[in-house]
Design a protein around this motif. Structure first.
Motif, short mmCIF file in Angstrom:
data_model
loop_
_atom_site.label_atom_id
_atom_site.label_comp_id
_atom_site.label_asym_id
_atom_site.label_seq_id
_atom_site.Cartn_x
_atom_site.Cartn_y
_atom_site.Cartn_z
N THR A 76 -18.86 112.54 31.21
CA THR A 76 -18.22 113.58 30.42
C THR A 76 -19.22 114.69 30.17
N TYR A 106 -19.33 101.44 29.27
CA TYR A 106 -19.06 101.11 27.87
C TYR A 106 -17.60 100.72 27.69
N ASN A 107 -17.31 100.02 26.58
CA ASN A 107 -15.93 99.65 26.30
C ASN A 107 -15.12 100.89 25.91
N GLN A 108 -13.82 100.74 25.84
CA GLN A 108 -12.92 101.88 25.61
C GLN A 108 -13.22 102.61 24.31
N ILE A 129 -20.53 106.76 31.57
CA ILE A 129 -19.65 106.39 30.46
C ILE A 129 -18.79 105.16 30.78
N GLY A 130 -18.55 104.89 32.05
CA GLY A 130 -17.71 103.77 32.46
C GLY A 130 -18.27 102.40 32.11
N THR A 186 -16.08 102.83 22.64
CA THR A 186 -17.33 103.57 22.76
C THR A 186 -17.15 104.80 23.64
N GLN A 187 -16.38 104.65 24.74
CA GLN A 187 -16.11 105.79 25.61
C GLN A 187 -15.42 106.91 24.84
N GLU A 188 -14.41 106.56 24.06
CA GLU A 188 -13.69 107.58 23.30
C GLU A 188 -14.60 108.19 22.24
N ASN A 238 -13.88 115.51 31.57
CA ASN A 238 -13.95 114.05 31.48
C ASN A 238 -13.58 113.44 32.80
N ARG A 285 -16.81 110.69 24.05
CA ARG A 285 -16.01 111.88 24.40
C ARG A 285 -15.73 112.74 23.17
#
Length: 147
Positions: free
Chosen positions: A72, A23-25, A20-21, A27-29, A67, A32
């Motif tokens: 995640t 991807y940009n913030q 997941i790291g 996309t990460q959210e 997470n 999740r």
């Protein structure tokens, strides 16, 4: 205790969740949030499908989300000691104590030389719940990644 029912998700979705790291913030959210939503969906379906005799099985089904920077994951599990027997069924058997110890069934002063375990058909509740939600997990994560 049932700990794992294999999800069998596609490699693409597995990589998105475990790496997941990259991807940009936003996309990460999004990933999740999909994991939270779909884990909750699996939880609700498994509780609905769980057979109810005393209610202990349904009460012991829990969900959790983990997470980290590496990935995640959503977990739906049952802490009921007989959950795996209900999910997978049992074949009939006779259990005889090892090293000449007697079985203690729980009543005061009563001991048994053997325990007869009857055949019980499987009444799965975890795997059908995951099988129901799996296609929507994959499509939702792919949608988040492609946005």
């Amino acid at each position: 205790m049932i700990r794992f029912v294999k999800a069998n998700i596609s490699d693409e979705v597995y990589k998105a969740m475990s790496q997941i790291g990259q991807y940009n913030q936003k996309t990460q959210e999004g990933i999740r949030q999909v994991v939270r939503d779909k884990t909750n969906e699996v939880y609700k379906i498994s509780v609905q499908l769980a057979p109810m005799k005393t209610g202990n099985l349904k009460a012991n089904i829990k969900e959790s989300i983990s997470n980290s920077a590496e990935g995640t994951q959503g977990i739906v599990e049952s802490n009921d000691p007989v959950a795996h027997l209900i999910e997978l069924g049992t074949k009939g058997s006779v259990e005889i104590p090892v090293k000449k110890k007697a079985l203690h069934p729980g009543a005061d002063g009563w001991f048994m030389a053997k325990a007869i375990i009857p055949y019980r058909a499987a009444k799965p509740f975890m795997k059908p719940a995951m099988d129901t939600v799996r296609p929507t997990i994959e499509s939702a994560i792919k949608d988040v990644i492609t946005k």
